[in-house]
Design an enzyme around this catalytic site. Structure first.
Site, mmCIF file in Angstrom:
data_model
loop_
_atom_site.group_PDB
_atom_site.id
_atom_site.type_symbol
_atom_site.label_atom_id
_atom_site.label_comp_id
_atom_site.label_asym_id
_atom_site.label_seq_id
_atom_site.Cartn_x
_atom_site.Cartn_y
_atom_site.Cartn_z
ATOM 1 N N THR A 185 0.805 -1.224 0.000
ATOM 2 C CA THR A 185 0.000 0.000 0.000
ATOM 3 C C THR A 185 0.837 1.272 0.000
ATOM 4 O OG1 THR A 185 -0.110 0.031 2.420
ATOM 5 C CG2 THR A 185 -1.872 -1.142 1.247
ATOM 6 N N LYS A 186 2.149 1.153 0.189
ATOM 7 C CA LYS A 186 2.984 2.347 0.301
ATOM 8 C C LYS A 186 3.149 3.043 -1.049
ATOM 9 C CE LYS A 186 3.909 2.026 4.727
ATOM 10 N NZ LYS A 186 2.958 0.978 5.137
#
Length: 372
Positions: A185-186
């Site tokens: 998700t980064k």
């Protein structure tokens, strides 16, 4: 309309041919551990951060742990950090036998308040971990000055802030070291776990490299207790495809943030507190986080309208059951506790469409018109 919190499918379709090519290359090479792609990403991300060294790790949590151990943090030491962050920050401290010392946040940025740090320093304090939350760097000049006065190590938790800047300085430039996460998700995400330590300290870098391979150098000769925590070669190959796009994706995030802010101010005015980019900072908007009244009710309403949101973090670390022995009580860190009740992160990813943002804001405005 359905608006997800994050959608990586469009990004994958754009990069699919190149991703499949590098994965096939790794498979054919049979070099799966600390291969050429790991070395490539260590060098490129270090250079991107204006650091001499990059040390790939299994994940961002291990990166913090390894950096602290390499810096000499151990049992009975104290490490000052923020209470308003993900558990990994304090977990890394505690697993070394050290004591997390929690201080309050700046209510405008959600980042650790340097004014609270100095009062928390004792003769046992060994390090400070500022967290660059949501993509904006903490006040690193003030933090670095405190660290210098007291001879402390500064490990920057930059899991959410790759590419962020503070008065022209990159993540890691004002600290002893910094750590990144490549969780999917980064802003720069792999397709599994991954992390990295960056530093300009030659000795610290070498210690980190040893610790990540069971504390051995040379192989089978162990001088310290280490871990098996290496950036996976296949994840590094995927990152090598995605990394050249990072700055463009960051600019898209910043544009989306500006759109959200404009639309929210037009629709609800001061009822919703929008993120503030501090003067001199370059915010990479890992999250676009607002502060709102009736947060939980709003989140439930948006879910009914097909809009995903996230609450980071509903219970500050100083009130977590696992840290009950530290003796913190409700009310001790009021800003962190208030933020935990008010903060709501809206959908944010590079491929987010303006029509999706307009729908999100329309529904927020509808909630406050009818239910407040």
């Amino acid at each position: 309309m359905n608006v997800p919190m994050l959608d990586l499918s469009e990004q994958y379709e754009q990069l699919k041919p190149e991703i499949l090519r590098v994965l096939d290359e790794v498979m054919r090479s049979s070099r799966f551990i600390l291969g050429d792609y790991v070395k490539k990403m260590e060098a490129e991300i270090a250079a991107y951060s204006r650091a001499k060294h990059g040390i790939g790790c299994g994940n961002g949590s291990d990166a913090i742990h390894i950096a602290l151990q390499a810096a000499g943090v151990g049992p009975e030491d104290e490490v000052i950090t923020t209470s308003f962050t993900f558990f990994a920050t304090a977990g890394a401290i505690a697993r070394l036998g050290a004591k997390p010392v929690f201080v309050d946040i700046d209510p405008v940025t959600f980042n650790i308040d340097p004014r609270q740090i100095e009062a928390a320093v004792t003769e046992k304090t060994k390090a400070i971990i500022p967290v660059h939350l949501y993509g904006q760097m903490a006040d690193m000049e003030a933090i670095a000055a405190i660290a210098k006065r007291h001879g402390l190590v500064v490990i920057e938790d930059a899991a959410q802030a790759i590419g962020a800047k503070y008065h022209g300085k990159c993540v890691g430039e004002l600290g002893t070291a910094a750590t990144y996460s490549f969780f999917p998700t980064k802003n720069l995400g792999a397709y599994g776990d991954g992390g990295m330590i960056i530093t300009n300290d030659d000795e610290l870098a070498e210690k980190c490299r040893v610790i990540r391979v069971h504390g051995s150098k040379p192989k089978y000769y162990h001088h310290v207790l280490g871990y098996n925590s290496r950036l996976d070669e296949m994840q590094a190959a995927i990152l090598s495809v995605k990394f050249p796009h990072l700055d463009h994706w960051t600019e898209q995030r910043r544009q989306h943030a500006a759109t959200y802010t404009r639309l929210l101010q037009e629709a609800v005015g001061d009822l919703v507190v929008t993120p503030k980019e501090v003067e001199g900072c370059y915010h990479v908007f890992h999250q676009y986080t607002i502060r709102v009244p009736k947060r939980d009710e709003l989140q439930a309403f948006l879910k009914e309208q097909g809009i995903a949101t996230m609450v980071y973090y509903p219970l500050p670390l100083h009130l977590q059951p696992v840290f009950a022995s530290l003796g913190y009580k409700e009310g001790q860190l009021p800003e962190a506790e208030k933020a935990a009740k008010e903060a709501l992160s809206l959908p944010m990813f590079p491929e987010l469409k303006e029509e999706q943002q307009r729908y999100v804001v329309e529904k927020i405005a509808e909630f406050y018109r009818h239910f407040v």
